[in-house]
Design an enzyme around this catalytic site. Structure first.
Site, mmCIF file in Angstrom:
data_model
loop_
_atom_site.group_PDB
_atom_site.id
_atom_site.type_symbol
_atom_site.label_atom_id
_atom_site.label_comp_id
_atom_site.label_asym_id
_atom_site.label_seq_id
_atom_site.Cartn_x
_atom_site.Cartn_y
_atom_site.Cartn_z
ATOM 1 N N GLU A 13 9.476 -4.396 10.551
ATOM 2 C CA GLU A 13 9.785 -2.604 9.627
ATOM 3 C C GLU A 13 10.345 -1.844 10.949
ATOM 4 O O GLU A 13 9.938 -1.525 11.875
ATOM 5 C CB GLU A 13 8.643 -2.110 9.084
ATOM 6 C CG GLU A 13 9.280 -0.885 8.478
ATOM 7 C CD GLU A 13 7.693 -0.203 7.592
ATOM 8 O OE1 GLU A 13 6.952 -0.895 7.438
ATOM 9 O OE2 GLU A 13 8.363 0.273 7.252
ATOM 10 N N ASP A 62 0.510 -1.260 -0.672
ATOM 11 C CA ASP A 62 0.313 -0.379 0.252
ATOM 12 C C ASP A 62 0.884 1.550 -0.044
ATOM 13 O O ASP A 62 0.408 2.098 -0.475
ATOM 14 C CB ASP A 62 -0.835 0.201 1.312
ATOM 15 C CG ASP A 62 -0.528 -0.391 2.513
ATOM 16 O OD1 ASP A 62 0.869 0.411 2.534
ATOM 17 O OD2 ASP A 62 -1.417 0.199 3.312
ATOM 18 N N SER A 63 1.996 1.074 0.382
ATOM 19 C CA SER A 63 3.624 1.995 -0.129
ATOM 20 C C SER A 63 2.593 2.551 -2.055
ATOM 21 O O SER A 63 3.944 3.508 -1.416
ATOM 22 C CB SER A 63 4.330 1.593 -0.109
ATOM 23 O OG SER A 63 4.939 0.685 -1.173
ATOM 24 N N LYS A 99 -0.774 -9.680 2.978
ATOM 25 C CA LYS A 99 -0.421 -8.559 3.896
ATOM 26 C C LYS A 99 -0.988 -7.809 4.770
ATOM 27 O O LYS A 99 -2.508 -7.332 4.164
ATOM 28 C CB LYS A 99 1.158 -8.452 3.818
ATOM 29 C CG LYS A 99 1.884 -8.327 4.965
ATOM 30 C CD LYS A 99 3.696 -7.119 4.560
ATOM 31 C CE LYS A 99 3.385 -5.559 3.658
ATOM 32 N NZ LYS A 99 2.594 -4.309 5.441
#
Ligand code: KIV
Length: 272
Positions: free
Chosen positions: A189, A51-52, A120
């Site tokens: 992350e 979704d980046s 994800k």
């Protein structure tokens, strides 16, 4: 006799096996058909349609405005260009937080409509239930803890997570809970290297690091960051492997110069 090479799709079993054998897992984000074809031809193990894309492709300030329709549109394009890599669709904000039922329905759309092999989703113990339901529906789930950009307002910015004993212990517990809930792999992350090493050693499932040091079982970067296509902000953990925007600027400027001077199109690019 045909000399065509038969491509074999990377599976969750293969990813698990790579951890057992100590083989590093390569993962990159992908958002479109031509880039997927180019990246697939060099053997990347996993493509994440992240979704980046909201930031690096669509120009939003965060990932929050990204919708299921945006994600399905880009996942379809990537799936059409991919034969070998596992394609993972990233579940956007509000597609799995409301109820496990909605989470399963939306996860299913990535496989049924878009041609992904897995999904994800972001979060720790609070997404354990939806993770369990999606996995029980036969949909492989990659978890994502540490800096979870969909929670940027709750986290107070894009900062390193899990610093200090208490926060580190909580992330380690989250990772174990998500493994027990059926996740086949987990993204870490922006967490300290030592914590990522401890989590990686504590789990049977592979960890994929982004800003989490070298001891994770694999690594992921946002492709537009590592290729030098997104210049608005570059996190510390990004290594730039190319300066693609420089090439684009140079090529486009040469084209404009040649059109203006009449050097293009020459006879080689004309029908005589
Ligand atoms: O959306 C994304 O690209 C991601 C990666 C940074 C892991 O979630």
């Amino acid at each position: 006799m045909s000399t065509q090479v038969q491509m074999t799709r990377v599976t969750t079993a293969k990813i698990r096996d790579m951890k057992k054998k100590g083989e590093k897992i390569t993962m990159l984000t992908a958002y479109d058909y031509p880039t997927a074809i180019a990246m697939d031809s060099v053997g990347v193990d996993i493509f994440l349609v992240g979704d980046s894309l909201g930031m690096v492709v669509l120009g939003y300030d965060s990932t929050l405005p990204v919708t299921m329709e945006d994600m399905l549109h880009h996942t379809k394009a990537v799936a059409r260009g991919t034969q070998q890599a596992m394609v993972i669709g990233d579940m956007p904000f509000m597609s799995y937080q409301i109820s496990p039922e909605e989470g399963v329905r939306n996860a299913g759309r990535f496989l049924q409509e878009a041609g992904a092999q897995a999904v994800k989703l972001e979060g720790g113990r609070e997404v354990a239930e939806v993770t369990r339901h999606i996995a029980a529906a036969g949909i492989p789930v990659m978890a994502h803890i540490g800096l979870t950009p969909q929670s940027v307002h709750q986290l107070g910015g894009y900062k390193v997570q899990g610093k200090g004993d208490k926060a580190g212990q909580r992330l380690l517990e989250d990772a174990k809970i998500l493994e027990e809930s059926g996740a086949f792999a987990i993204v870490l992350e922006c967490v300290p290297k030592s914590l990522a090493r401890e989590i990686t050693a504590s789990l049977q499932i592979p960890t994929i690091g982004i800003g989490a040091g070298v001891d994770c079982d694999g690594q992921v970067l946002v492709t537009h960051d590592m290729l030098g296509l997104y210049e608005r902000f570059t996190p510390k953990f990004v290594k730039k492997y190319a300066k693609m925007n420089d090439h684009i600027r140079e090529a486009v400027k040469t084209y404009c110069d040649e059109v203006r001077s009449g050097a293009f199109p020459d006879d080689a690019h004309s029908f005589l």
